[in-house]
Write a protein that holds these residues in place. Structure first.
Motif, mmCIF file in Angstrom:
data_model
loop_
_atom_site.group_PDB
_atom_site.id
_atom_site.type_symbol
_atom_site.label_atom_id
_atom_site.label_comp_id
_atom_site.label_asym_id
_atom_site.label_seq_id
_atom_site.Cartn_x
_atom_site.Cartn_y
_atom_site.Cartn_z
ATOM 1 N N LYS A 103 0.851 -1.198 0.000
ATOM 2 C CA LYS A 103 0.000 0.000 0.000
ATOM 3 C C LYS A 103 0.879 1.237 0.000
ATOM 4 C CE LYS A 103 -3.858 2.394 0.412
ATOM 5 N NZ LYS A 103 -3.311 3.714 -0.013
ATOM 6 N N VAL A 104 0.788 2.027 -1.074
ATOM 7 C CA VAL A 104 1.545 3.270 -1.150
ATOM 8 C C VAL A 104 0.947 4.275 -0.166
ATOM 9 C CG1 VAL A 104 2.171 5.220 -2.635
ATOM 10 C CG2 VAL A 104 2.265 2.889 -3.541
ATOM 11 N N LEU A 105 1.813 4.923 0.601
ATOM 12 C CA LEU A 105 1.371 5.887 1.622
ATOM 13 C C LEU A 105 1.558 7.325 1.172
ATOM 14 C CD1 LEU A 105 2.758 4.118 4.801
ATOM 15 C CD2 LEU A 105 0.453 3.993 3.834
ATOM 16 N N TYR A 106 2.566 7.579 0.371
ATOM 17 C CA TYR A 106 2.709 8.882 -0.281
ATOM 18 C C TYR A 106 3.631 8.718 -1.478
ATOM 19 C CZ TYR A 106 7.103 9.266 2.405
ATOM 20 O OH TYR A 106 8.334 9.037 2.966
ATOM 21 N N GLY A 107 3.586 9.706 -2.367
ATOM 22 C CA GLY A 107 4.398 9.641 -3.571
ATOM 23 C C GLY A 107 3.708 8.892 -4.696
ATOM 24 N N LYS A 108 4.493 8.503 -5.673
ATOM 25 C CA LYS A 108 3.971 7.782 -6.842
ATOM 26 C C LYS A 108 5.005 6.759 -7.276
ATOM 27 C CE LYS A 108 2.059 10.125 -10.204
ATOM 28 N NZ LYS A 108 1.944 11.015 -11.399
ATOM 29 N N VAL A 109 4.572 5.520 -7.443
ATOM 30 C CA VAL A 109 5.479 4.465 -7.893
ATOM 31 C C VAL A 109 4.892 3.753 -9.096
ATOM 32 C CG1 VAL A 109 6.337 4.110 -5.534
ATOM 33 C CG2 VAL A 109 4.541 2.617 -6.430
ATOM 34 N N ILE A 110 5.772 3.149 -9.876
ATOM 35 C CA ILE A 110 5.373 2.250 -10.952
ATOM 36 C C ILE A 110 5.809 0.851 -10.545
ATOM 37 C CG2 ILE A 110 5.625 1.630 -13.379
ATOM 38 C CD1 ILE A 110 6.385 4.491 -13.969
ATOM 39 N N ILE A 111 4.850 -0.071 -10.520
ATOM 40 C CA ILE A 111 5.165 -1.467 -10.225
ATOM 41 C C ILE A 111 5.007 -2.272 -11.509
ATOM 42 C CG2 ILE A 111 4.603 -3.503 -8.863
ATOM 43 C CD1 ILE A 111 3.520 -1.722 -6.695
ATOM 44 N N THR A 112 6.107 -2.851 -11.951
ATOM 45 C CA THR A 112 6.099 -3.713 -13.132
ATOM 46 C C THR A 112 6.221 -5.150 -12.645
ATOM 47 O OG1 THR A 112 7.201 -1.987 -14.437
ATOM 48 C CG2 THR A 112 7.231 -4.231 -15.320
ATOM 49 N N SER A 113 5.245 -5.968 -13.021
ATOM 50 C CA SER A 113 5.143 -7.312 -12.449
ATOM 51 C C SER A 113 5.314 -8.402 -13.495
ATOM 52 C CB SER A 113 3.786 -7.490 -11.765
ATOM 53 O OG SER A 113 3.582 -6.510 -10.769
ATOM 54 N N PHE A 114 5.735 -9.557 -12.998
ATOM 55 C CA PHE A 114 5.897 -10.749 -13.827
ATOM 56 C C PHE A 114 5.337 -11.934 -13.046
ATOM 57 C CE2 PHE A 114 9.339 -7.784 -14.391
ATOM 58 C CZ PHE A 114 9.446 -7.627 -15.762
ATOM 59 N N SER A 115 4.726 -12.861 -13.755
ATOM 60 C CA SER A 115 4.258 -14.066 -13.089
ATOM 61 C C SER A 115 5.408 -15.055 -12.979
ATOM 62 C CB SER A 115 3.064 -14.656 -13.827
ATOM 63 O OG SER A 115 1.900 -13.880 -13.512
ATOM 64 N N PRO A 116 5.260 -16.059 -12.096
ATOM 65 C CA PRO A 116 6.400 -16.912 -11.735
ATOM 66 C C PRO A 116 7.175 -17.436 -12.935
ATOM 67 C CG PRO A 116 4.549 -17.433 -10.348
ATOM 68 C CD PRO A 116 4.045 -16.456 -11.385
ATOM 69 N N PRO A 117 8.489 -17.410 -12.819
ATOM 70 C CA PRO A 117 9.325 -17.795 -13.954
ATOM 71 C C PRO A 117 9.493 -19.298 -14.100
ATOM 72 C CG PRO A 117 10.725 -17.168 -12.114
ATOM 73 C CD PRO A 117 9.292 -16.961 -11.667
ATOM 74 N N LYS A 118 9.764 -19.697 -15.329
ATOM 75 C CA LYS A 118 10.073 -21.091 -15.624
ATOM 76 C C LYS A 118 11.506 -21.135 -16.133
ATOM 77 C CE LYS A 118 8.764 -24.949 -18.641
ATOM 78 N NZ LYS A 118 7.853 -25.401 -19.726
ATOM 79 N N ARG A 119 12.300 -21.968 -15.515
ATOM 80 C CA ARG A 119 13.711 -22.016 -15.884
ATOM 81 C C ARG A 119 13.891 -22.522 -17.303
ATOM 82 N NH1 ARG A 119 18.827 -24.159 -12.263
ATOM 83 N NH2 ARG A 119 20.424 -23.803 -13.866
ATOM 84 N N ILE A 120 14.783 -21.887 -18.026
ATOM 85 C CA ILE A 120 15.099 -22.273 -19.398
ATOM 86 C C ILE A 120 16.309 -23.192 -19.355
ATOM 87 C CG2 ILE A 120 15.770 -21.470 -21.690
ATOM 88 C CD1 ILE A 120 14.549 -18.727 -20.902
ATOM 89 N N GLU A 121 16.119 -24.415 -19.832
ATOM 90 C CA GLU A 121 17.239 -25.356 -19.886
ATOM 91 C C GLU A 121 18.032 -25.060 -21.152
ATOM 92 O OE1 GLU A 121 17.975 -27.221 -17.444
ATOM 93 O OE2 GLU A 121 16.137 -26.905 -16.312
ATOM 94 N N THR A 122 19.163 -24.452 -20.965
ATOM 95 C CA THR A 122 19.966 -24.064 -22.121
ATOM 96 C C THR A 122 21.431 -24.062 -21.761
ATOM 97 O OG1 THR A 122 20.281 -22.343 -23.811
ATOM 98 C CG2 THR A 122 19.858 -21.602 -21.561
ATOM 99 N N SER A 123 22.258 -24.165 -22.773
ATOM 100 C CA SER A 123 23.703 -24.094 -22.584
ATOM 101 C C SER A 123 24.207 -22.901 -23.375
ATOM 102 C CB SER A 123 24.374 -25.387 -23.073
ATOM 103 O OG SER A 123 25.777 -25.293 -22.949
ATOM 104 N N ILE A 124 24.575 -21.848 -22.658
ATOM 105 C CA ILE A 124 25.021 -20.614 -23.296
ATOM 106 C C ILE A 124 26.509 -20.413 -23.026
ATOM 107 C CG2 ILE A 124 24.685 -18.111 -23.425
ATOM 108 C CD1 ILE A 124 21.901 -18.543 -22.315
ATOM 109 N N PRO A 125 27.315 -20.267 -24.055
ATOM 110 C CA PRO A 125 28.741 -20.017 -23.827
ATOM 111 C C PRO A 125 28.942 -18.765 -22.977
ATOM 112 C CG PRO A 125 28.319 -20.500 -26.141
ATOM 113 C CD PRO A 125 26.986 -20.322 -25.476
ATOM 114 N N HIS A 126 29.903 -18.819 -22.082
ATOM 115 C CA HIS A 126 30.283 -17.662 -21.253
ATOM 116 C C HIS A 126 29.113 -17.176 -20.384
ATOM 117 C CE1 HIS A 126 33.660 -17.765 -23.958
ATOM 118 N NE2 HIS A 126 32.914 -17.407 -24.974
ATOM 119 N N SER A 127 28.244 -18.099 -19.940
ATOM 120 C CA SER A 127 27.115 -17.697 -19.095
ATOM 121 C C SER A 127 27.532 -17.467 -17.645
ATOM 122 C CB SER A 127 26.019 -18.767 -19.133
ATOM 123 O OG SER A 127 26.488 -19.968 -18.544
#
Length: 238
Positions: A103-127
């Motif tokens: 609950k915002v009490l003063y000021g102004k905020v932007i909340i950017t939300s994401f739903s739960p992540p799913k892990r990406i099974e990948t092999s990335i060089p230099h990760s």
């Protein structure tokens, strides 16, 4: 009884019942409505925070981008306050298997939300050992003191970043609380281009999805601590 004490008492009722249900094997979500009704009434004056953005006391001490106010810690939930300096942002972070009310009490905020992540099974060089995740983009919303609470659940808007457009403060309830022994650690993420892990064609197909890289807590984000100066919260009355 002060409003913050009533909120704490209802929080105990809500999340103690939820814990008992989980222990019994239930997957049913807690009834947040009685708690939300109380928190939506809350004003900055209810916890003795000045509401005038010109007052120096509302900004974090020193040069910290944010300040933390510890109000209540309980085994089933926590209550805290946060102050954000204008232009500062809380990095993308998660709340594993948790519910949150903001609950915002003063000021102004932007909340950017994401739903739960799913892990990406990948092999990335230099990760360098980083893990990558896909998460649904839930969009950005503006919140002020006139706005109702922002809500997160284990399955919806569980990750977010909070950016202060003005000097801002918000009241925060988490239940159950972070607990490393129960696999509820806070993880930080950074959005990266989809082509980091997918080819161009696949990346174009992922509309409404973001790719996040799990990181350590960014060094530019840290919190100072401010004392709670509001009405006492008596745990014996919860």
């Amino acid at each position: 009884m002060s409003l913050v004490q009533r909120i704490a008492r209802q929080g105990k009722i809500t999340f103690s019942a939820h814990y008992s249900a989980l222990t019994a094997g239930s997957t049913e979500a807690p009834d947040l409505q009685p708690l939300l009704a109380l928190v939506n009434e809350l004003k900055s004056s209810d916890i003795n925070l000045p509401s005038n953005p010109a007052v120096a006391d509302i900004t974090p001490p020193d040069s910290a981008p944010a300040a933390f106010i510890d109000i209540l810690r309980d085994n089933h939930f926590t209550i805290a306050g946060f102050l954000l300096r204008r232009g500062s942002s809380m990095p993308i972070h998660d709340h594993p298997n948790m519910y949150g009310i903001c609950k915002v009490l003063y000021g102004k905020v932007i909340i950017t939300s994401f739903s739960p992540p799913k892990r990406i099974e990948t092999s990335i060089p230099h990760s360098h050992g980083f893990s990558y995740y896909m998460a649904k983009d839930e969009g950005a919303e503006f919140f002020t003191a006139a706005s109702p609470c922002a809500i997160l659940t284990p399955n919806s808007k569980n990750l977010h970043t909070i950016c202060a457009m003005e000097h801002s403060a918000f009241f925060d309830i988490l239940g159950p609380p972070y607990n490393s022994f129960e696999n509820r650690n806070c993880h930080y993420y950074q959005e990266v281009p989809k082509t980091t892990v997918f080819d161009q064609e696949k990346a174009k197909e992922l509309d409404g999805v973001r790719v996040l890289k799990r990181t350590e807590q960014p060094p530019m984000f840290y919190t100072s601590v401010k004392s709670y100066r509001g009405p006492p919260v008596d745990v014996r009355k919860l």
